[in-house]
Design a protein around this motif. Structure first.
Motif, PDB file in Angstrom:
ATOM      1  N   GLY A 228      -4.158  15.636 -18.145  1.00  0.00           N
ATOM      2  CA  GLY A 228      -3.153  16.630 -17.797  1.00  0.00           C
ATOM      3  C   GLY A 228      -3.355  17.914 -18.586  1.00  0.00           C
ATOM      4  O   GLY A 228      -4.319  18.052 -19.356  1.00  0.00           O
ATOM      5  N   ALA A 229      -2.435  18.824 -18.431  1.00  0.00           N
ATOM      6  CA  ALA A 229      -2.532  20.131 -19.086  1.00  0.00           C
ATOM      7  C   ALA A 229      -2.499  20.034 -20.609  1.00  0.00           C
ATOM      8  O   ALA A 229      -2.981  20.913 -21.294  1.00  0.00           O
ATOM      9  CB  ALA A 229      -1.410  21.034 -18.592  1.00  0.00           C
ATOM     10  N   GLY A 230      -1.913  18.979 -21.130  1.00  0.00           N
ATOM     11  CA  GLY A 230      -1.912  18.793 -22.569  1.00  0.00           C
ATOM     12  C   GLY A 230      -0.677  19.283 -23.277  1.00  0.00           C
ATOM     13  O   GLY A 230      -0.596  19.193 -24.490  1.00  0.00           O
ATOM     14  N   ASP A 231       0.297  19.803 -22.557  1.00  0.00           N
ATOM     15  CA  ASP A 231       1.486  20.340 -23.208  1.00  0.00           C
ATOM     16  C   ASP A 231       2.739  19.500 -22.943  1.00  0.00           C
ATOM     17  O   ASP A 231       3.835  19.906 -23.251  1.00  0.00           O
ATOM     18  CB  ASP A 231       1.715  21.791 -22.793  1.00  0.00           C
TER      19      ASP A 231
ATOM     20  N   PRO B  28       4.950  16.511 -24.020  1.00  0.00           N
ATOM     21  CA  PRO B  28       5.127  15.588 -25.142  1.00  0.00           C
ATOM     22  C   PRO B  28       5.380  14.143 -24.702  1.00  0.00           C
ATOM     23  O   PRO B  28       5.310  13.229 -25.516  1.00  0.00           O
ATOM     24  CB  PRO B  28       6.337  16.151 -25.881  1.00  0.00           C
ATOM     25  N   HIS B  29       5.648  13.928 -23.419  1.00  0.00           N
ATOM     26  CA  HIS B  29       5.918  12.579 -22.917  1.00  0.00           C
ATOM     27  C   HIS B  29       4.698  11.952 -22.251  1.00  0.00           C
ATOM     28  O   HIS B  29       4.785  10.850 -21.719  1.00  0.00           O
ATOM     29  CB  HIS B  29       7.093  12.605 -21.941  1.00  0.00           C
ATOM     30  N   ALA B  30       3.564  12.653 -22.269  1.00  0.00           N
ATOM     31  CA  ALA B  30       2.333  12.141 -21.684  1.00  0.00           C
ATOM     32  C   ALA B  30       1.437  11.606 -22.802  1.00  0.00           C
ATOM     33  O   ALA B  30       1.486  12.085 -23.934  1.00  0.00           O
ATOM     34  CB  ALA B  30       1.623  13.254 -20.919  1.00  0.00           C
ATOM     35  N   HIS B  31       0.650  10.607 -22.472  1.00  0.00           N
ATOM     36  CA  HIS B  31      -0.227   9.962 -23.448  1.00  0.00           C
ATOM     37  C   HIS B  31      -1.661   9.996 -22.925  1.00  0.00           C
ATOM     38  O   HIS B  31      -1.926   9.498 -21.828  1.00  0.00           O
ATOM     39  CB  HIS B  31       0.196   8.511 -23.677  1.00  0.00           C
TER      40      HIS B  31
ATOM     41  N   MET C 184     -13.428  24.172 -25.219  1.00  0.00           N
ATOM     42  CA  MET C 184     -12.194  23.403 -25.198  1.00  0.00           C
ATOM     43  C   MET C 184     -12.169  22.458 -26.385  1.00  0.00           C
ATOM     44  O   MET C 184     -13.195  21.893 -26.744  1.00  0.00           O
ATOM     45  CB  MET C 184     -12.095  22.572 -23.917  1.00  0.00           C
ATOM     46  N   ARG C 185     -11.028  22.303 -26.980  1.00  0.00           N
ATOM     47  CA  ARG C 185     -10.869  21.350 -28.063  1.00  0.00           C
ATOM     48  C   ARG C 185     -10.900  19.945 -27.473  1.00  0.00           C
ATOM     49  O   ARG C 185     -10.279  19.668 -26.466  1.00  0.00           O
ATOM     50  CB  ARG C 185      -9.540  21.599 -28.762  1.00  0.00           C
ATOM     51  N   GLU C 186     -11.644  19.061 -28.119  1.00  0.00           N
ATOM     52  CA  GLU C 186     -11.721  17.681 -27.652  1.00  0.00           C
ATOM     53  C   GLU C 186     -10.358  17.024 -27.808  1.00  0.00           C
ATOM     54  O   GLU C 186      -9.696  17.166 -28.826  1.00  0.00           O
ATOM     55  CB  GLU C 186     -12.760  16.933 -28.477  1.00  0.00           C
ATOM     56  N   ARG C 187      -9.945  16.294 -26.778  1.00  0.00           N
ATOM     57  CA  ARG C 187      -8.679  15.566 -26.844  1.00  0.00           C
ATOM     58  C   ARG C 187      -8.971  14.108 -27.112  1.00  0.00           C
ATOM     59  O   ARG C 187      -9.831  13.517 -26.473  1.00  0.00           O
ATOM     60  CB  ARG C 187      -7.908  15.751 -25.539  1.00  0.00           C
TER      61      ARG C 187
END
Length: 70
Positions: free
Chosen positions: A37-40, A42-45, A4-7
């Motif tokens: 969250g799922a990462g997709d 655009p309104h989540a931080h 998984m790519r690090e967020r």
């Protein structure tokens, strides 16, 4: 094996790994903080542990913290 790519934390100039996701409900004046969250959305931080602990919201808003059950 897929890695998984690090967020990273969404805060400006923060390069720490994200551990929570923050979303807002402006109509209900509520901020929700929970597991990544799922990462997709655009309104989540995404936030690191330090920014999660320092979270503040406008006066009159409520913060809902969703904890993960292990």
């Amino acid at each position: 094996m897929t890695t998984m790519r690090e967020r990273l934390c969404s805060k400006v100039a923060c390069a720490r790994e994200a551990v929570t996701t923050l979303t807002f409900d402006y109509e209900d004046q509520m901020a929700a903080l929970g597991p990544l969250g799922a990462g997709d959305d655009p309104h989540a931080h995404d936030l690191c542990a330090i920014h999660t602990d320092r979270l503040s919201v406008p006066r009159g808003w409520m913060v809902v913290r969703h904890e993960t059950v292990r």
